[in-house]
Design a protein around this motif. Sequence first.
Motif, PDB file in Angstrom:
ATOM      1  N   MET A  17      60.203  -9.089 -84.843  1.00  0.00           N
ATOM      2  CA  MET A  17      58.810  -9.219 -84.435  1.00  0.00           C
ATOM      3  C   MET A  17      57.800  -8.611 -85.396  1.00  0.00           C
ATOM      4  SD  MET A  17      57.176 -10.836 -82.188  1.00  0.00           S
ATOM      5  CE  MET A  17      55.445 -11.050 -82.521  1.00  0.00           C
ATOM      6  N   PRO A  18      58.011  -7.400 -85.935  1.00  0.00           N
ATOM      7  CA  PRO A  18      57.003  -6.865 -86.856  1.00  0.00           C
ATOM      8  C   PRO A  18      56.724  -7.797 -88.044  1.00  0.00           C
ATOM      9  CG  PRO A  18      58.478  -5.115 -86.167  1.00  0.00           C
ATOM     10  CD  PRO A  18      59.069  -6.412 -85.648  1.00  0.00           C
ATOM     11  N   GLU A  21      54.857 -11.064 -86.868  1.00  0.00           N
ATOM     12  CA  GLU A  21      53.451 -10.931 -86.490  1.00  0.00           C
ATOM     13  C   GLU A  21      52.545 -11.549 -87.552  1.00  0.00           C
ATOM     14  OE1 GLU A  21      52.831  -6.801 -85.597  1.00  0.00           O
ATOM     15  OE2 GLU A  21      53.639  -7.031 -83.568  1.00  0.00           O
ATOM     16  N   THR A  24      52.361 -15.161 -86.313  1.00  0.00           N
ATOM     17  CA  THR A  24      51.547 -15.369 -85.112  1.00  0.00           C
ATOM     18  C   THR A  24      50.064 -15.138 -85.400  1.00  0.00           C
ATOM     19  OG1 THR A  24      51.963 -13.106 -84.314  1.00  0.00           O
ATOM     20  CG2 THR A  24      53.443 -14.845 -83.526  1.00  0.00           C
ATOM     21  N   LYS A  25      49.765 -14.125 -86.206  1.00  0.00           N
ATOM     22  CA  LYS A  25      48.364 -13.864 -86.562  1.00  0.00           C
ATOM     23  C   LYS A  25      47.776 -15.035 -87.344  1.00  0.00           C
ATOM     24  CE  LYS A  25      47.864  -8.870 -86.730  1.00  0.00           C
ATOM     25  NZ  LYS A  25      47.652  -7.712 -87.596  1.00  0.00           N
ATOM     26  N   LYS A 122      53.962 -15.590 -92.903  1.00  0.00           N
ATOM     27  CA  LYS A 122      52.620 -16.161 -93.014  1.00  0.00           C
ATOM     28  C   LYS A 122      52.692 -17.572 -93.595  1.00  0.00           C
ATOM     29  CE  LYS A 122      48.039 -15.325 -94.944  1.00  0.00           C
ATOM     30  NZ  LYS A 122      47.166 -14.404 -95.668  1.00  0.00           N
TER      31      LYS A 122
END
Length: 153
Positions: A17-18, A21, A24-25, A122
Amino acid sequence: MADQPLVGIIMGSKSDMPTMEGCTKQLEELGVPYELVIASAHRNPDKVHEWAGSAADRGLKVIIAAAGKAAHLGGVVAAFTPLPIIGVPMKTSDLGGMDSLLSMVQMPSGVPVACVAINGAKNAAIYATQILGATMPEYREKIVEFKRQMAEA
């Protein structure tokens, strides 16, 4: 997210998850609705099968699969869905992510998984948006604007 998810994100472990992120961002910044699930191809194969097998019927258009070590998640998901899969190989403590990368890019013929760089969360989001943009002009415009802003930075 309130809108119908278009991108599915599946991770093999909560520990991913880290890094994810960043994905998701980026999807949120581009205005792309997504859903997220944690399920391991090895520890939860039935959950992976059910989720991937129903993804297209639920309205998903692209799937991003993040996994480390053996990293079979993207390939397993690809076996159960006609949707395009983007693999995110996770950096590992053992081999620095090379194990994950090679597991994702060495898929057998007929079961393609596109792959971004190790920890390239990303870029996975940007690529998923570009795929959406091939048939959805509003997402193509988001990418055009994103690239314009990068060029001006």
